[in-house]
Design a protein around this motif. Structure first.
Motif, PDB file in Angstrom:
ATOM      1  N   ARG A  68     -53.555  25.846  50.933  1.00 22.01           N
ATOM      2  CA  ARG A  68     -53.513  24.675  51.812  1.00 22.01           C
ATOM      3  C   ARG A  68     -54.284  23.492  51.250  1.00 22.01           C
ATOM      4  O   ARG A  68     -54.436  22.477  51.899  1.00 22.01           O
ATOM      5  N   GLY A  69     -54.835  23.663  50.041  1.00 24.25           N
ATOM      6  CA  GLY A  69     -55.575  22.580  49.412  1.00 24.25           C
ATOM      7  C   GLY A  69     -57.038  22.541  49.786  1.00 24.25           C
ATOM      8  O   GLY A  69     -57.726  21.573  49.477  1.00 24.25           O
ATOM      9  N   ASN A  70     -57.542  23.583  50.438  1.00 26.88           N
ATOM     10  CA  ASN A  70     -58.941  23.626  50.844  1.00 26.88           C
ATOM     11  C   ASN A  70     -59.783  24.330  49.787  1.00 26.88           C
ATOM     12  O   ASN A  70     -59.330  25.282  49.158  1.00 26.88           O
ATOM     13  N   CYS A 106     -49.079  19.202  45.690  1.00 28.89           N
ATOM     14  CA  CYS A 106     -48.549  17.869  45.984  1.00 28.89           C
ATOM     15  C   CYS A 106     -47.230  17.989  46.738  1.00 28.89           C
ATOM     16  O   CYS A 106     -47.046  17.359  47.781  1.00 28.89           O
ATOM     17  N   ALA A 107     -46.321  18.819  46.223  1.00 29.32           N
ATOM     18  CA  ALA A 107     -45.020  19.012  46.874  1.00 29.32           C
ATOM     19  C   ALA A 107     -45.182  19.597  48.272  1.00 29.32           C
ATOM     20  O   ALA A 107     -44.504  19.183  49.219  1.00 29.32           O
ATOM     21  N   ARG A 108     -46.093  20.555  48.427  1.00 29.68           N
ATOM     22  CA  ARG A 108     -46.323  21.158  49.742  1.00 29.68           C
ATOM     23  C   ARG A 108     -46.876  20.130  50.730  1.00 29.68           C
ATOM     24  O   ARG A 108     -46.464  20.062  51.875  1.00 29.68           O
ATOM     25  N   GLY A 109     -47.794  19.292  50.266  1.00 30.69           N
ATOM     26  CA  GLY A 109     -48.347  18.247  51.127  1.00 30.69           C
ATOM     27  C   GLY A 109     -47.282  17.254  51.564  1.00 30.69           C
ATOM     28  O   GLY A 109     -47.212  16.880  52.737  1.00 30.69           O
ATOM     29  N   ALA A 120     -54.377  14.325  53.010  1.00 28.96           N
ATOM     30  CA  ALA A 120     -55.470  14.639  52.080  1.00 28.96           C
ATOM     31  C   ALA A 120     -54.951  15.418  50.870  1.00 28.96           C
ATOM     32  O   ALA A 120     -55.385  15.188  49.740  1.00 28.96           O
ATOM     33  N   MET A 121     -54.008  16.355  51.112  1.00 33.88           N
ATOM     34  CA  MET A 121     -53.418  17.109  50.000  1.00 33.88           C
ATOM     35  C   MET A 121     -52.674  16.177  49.052  1.00 33.88           C
ATOM     36  O   MET A 121     -52.790  16.304  47.835  1.00 33.88           O
TER      37      MET A 121
END
Length: 135
Positions: A20-22, A86-89, A128-129
């Motif tokens: 999740r980018g965390n 990036c794509a997921r965000g 944010a991601m």
């Protein structure tokens, strides 16, 4: 002897960016993610690629155990541009902006609708991601 080895492993922790980018920290290495081995009382870290798997929790540099200096206050060091995140965000942002009723699975695996506050938090997380991982 066993006490000594557990004390040595307590001096090392693992740090990585989750799906999740965390930023995540643990006393065990993650599976399927690039991560860093951080020596708690040392200015050194070792960057480990996901394909290497788990590496021994060694804190002493030697041949094949490559360490480099670490900046303790810079959690963003490992949050480099990541095309998948990036794509997921971007995908998450698109879905959140295109629908009013968003459902997510809770900790029990049950689907539930997000309230407006939760949706706002998810929007902020997606943005944010994108900021962290997109060029």
């Amino acid at each position: 002897m066993a006490l000594g080895s557990s004390a040595a492993s307590a001096q090392v922790y693992y740090r990585w960016i989750d799906e999740r980018g965390n930023l995540a920290h643990s006393d065990r290495p993650p599976q399927g993610f690039d991560y860093e081995v951080i020596a708690a009382r040392s200015p050194l870290k070792r960057v480990v690629r996901a394909k290497e798997g788990a590496v021994p929790a060694e804190i002493t540099p030697r041949a094949g155990n490559r360490f480099e200096p670490v900046e303790r206050n810079s959690a963003d060091q490992i949050a480099k541009k990541n095309p998948e995140l990036c794509a997921r965000g971007r995908s998450n942002l698109s879905i959140l902006n295109s629908r009013s009723d968003i459902r997510l699975r809770d900790n029990n695996g049950e689907l539930r609708f997000l309230n407006e506050e939760e949706k706002s938090a998810q929007l902020a997380q997606a943005q944010a991601m994108i900021k962290a991982h997109c060029p």
